[in-house]
Enzyme design. Structure first.
Site, short mmCIF file in Angstrom:
data_model
loop_
_atom_site.label_atom_id
_atom_site.label_comp_id
_atom_site.label_asym_id
_atom_site.label_seq_id
_atom_site.Cartn_x
_atom_site.Cartn_y
_atom_site.Cartn_z
N ILE A 135 0.88 -1.16 0.00
CA ILE A 135 0.00 0.00 0.00
C ILE A 135 0.92 1.22 0.00
O ILE A 135 1.86 1.30 0.78
CB ILE A 135 -0.94 0.00 1.22
CG1 ILE A 135 -1.88 1.22 1.19
CG2 ILE A 135 -0.19 -0.08 2.53
CD1 ILE A 135 -2.94 1.20 2.29
N SER A 136 0.69 2.14 -0.91
CA SER A 136 1.61 3.26 -1.10
C SER A 136 1.66 4.16 0.12
O SER A 136 0.71 4.27 0.90
CB SER A 136 1.21 4.08 -2.33
OG SER A 136 1.38 3.36 -3.51
N GLN A 137 2.80 4.81 0.28
CA GLN A 137 2.99 5.84 1.30
C GLN A 137 1.92 6.93 1.14
O GLN A 137 1.65 7.38 0.03
CB GLN A 137 4.38 6.43 1.10
CG GLN A 137 4.73 7.62 1.95
CD GLN A 137 6.02 8.28 1.47
OE1 GLN A 137 6.49 8.01 0.36
NE2 GLN A 137 6.58 9.15 2.29
#
Length: 211
Positions: free
Chosen positions: A59-61
């Site tokens: 899950i992206s930053q």
């Protein structure tokens, strides 16, 4: 650690790092990121960091989600956006609260099935999903006013350029190494304008769907 205070702390950090679109920040604030990670990692959901979601994906930053969303919306509201890489569904959920319709493509069916459940739980109904190869996009429903790619391509896929509407914006990380370049590509009357923005780290954009 999923309290409102931890969310506010994250938003303050994003603001201090230069993100300024009030609509994007408000959506990040109210989107429950802890629902998009495994329960064992939920205490870290509001840290400004990428987290594993299985299948060698992340899950992206939050900073990168907000940054890419700001770039996509910088020229004004969009009614039709394609997302390449549904992943956990977090970026999808953010987009769904900011644009009219989202068309999300994911090659790993198990991830997309979970994402569908999460978005349904949040009553986000303006998203259509496709299980397929992100390199190919979703030409049957093209063109799109915006395209956002959440994995790094070794080069900009021509198929995605072809599916961009006139004036449409493509936000994509490009590069084959550990560090890539975030690019903004805009379709103009006589071709495409390309702008290299930030150095970023994304998982690679791979070919072929996986059941």
């Amino acid at each position: 650690m999923t309290s409102q205070r931890t969310r506010e702390r994250l938003i303050q950090r994003l603001y201090e790092e230069g993100l300024s679109n009030a609509h994007v920040l408000e959506v990040i604030r109210r989107t429950p990121r802890h629902l998009f990670v495994d329960e064992a990692l939920s205490h870290r959901a509001y840290e400004d960091t990428a987290l594993p979601i299985g299948h060698n994906q992340t899950i992206s930053q939050p900073f990168m989600v907000a940054r890419m969303t700001e770039l996509l919306l910088a020229a004004g509201p969009l009614d039709k956006v394609m997302e390449i890489g549904t992943g956990s569904g977090y970026q999808t959920a953010v987009l769904a609260q900011l644009v009219e319709r989202v068309f999300s493509v994911e090659r790993i069916q198990a991830l997309q099935d979970k994402a569908k459940e999460r978005l349904a739980e949040l009553n986000l109904r303006n998203v259509v999903f496709r299980w397929g190869d992100g390199w190919e996009g979703w030409s049957a429903l093209a063109p799109y006013n915006g395209i956002i790619v959440t994995a790094a391509a070794t080069e900009v896929p021509q198929s995605l350029l072809d599916q961009l509407a006139p004036g449409g914006r493509l936000v994509i990380p490009v590069g084959g190494g550990e560090v890539q370049q975030l690019m903004l590509i805009v379709r103009t009357e006589d071709g495409f304008s390309r702008q290299v923005l930030d150095s970023v780290r994304f998982v690679p954009l791979l070919n072929g769907p996986i059941a």
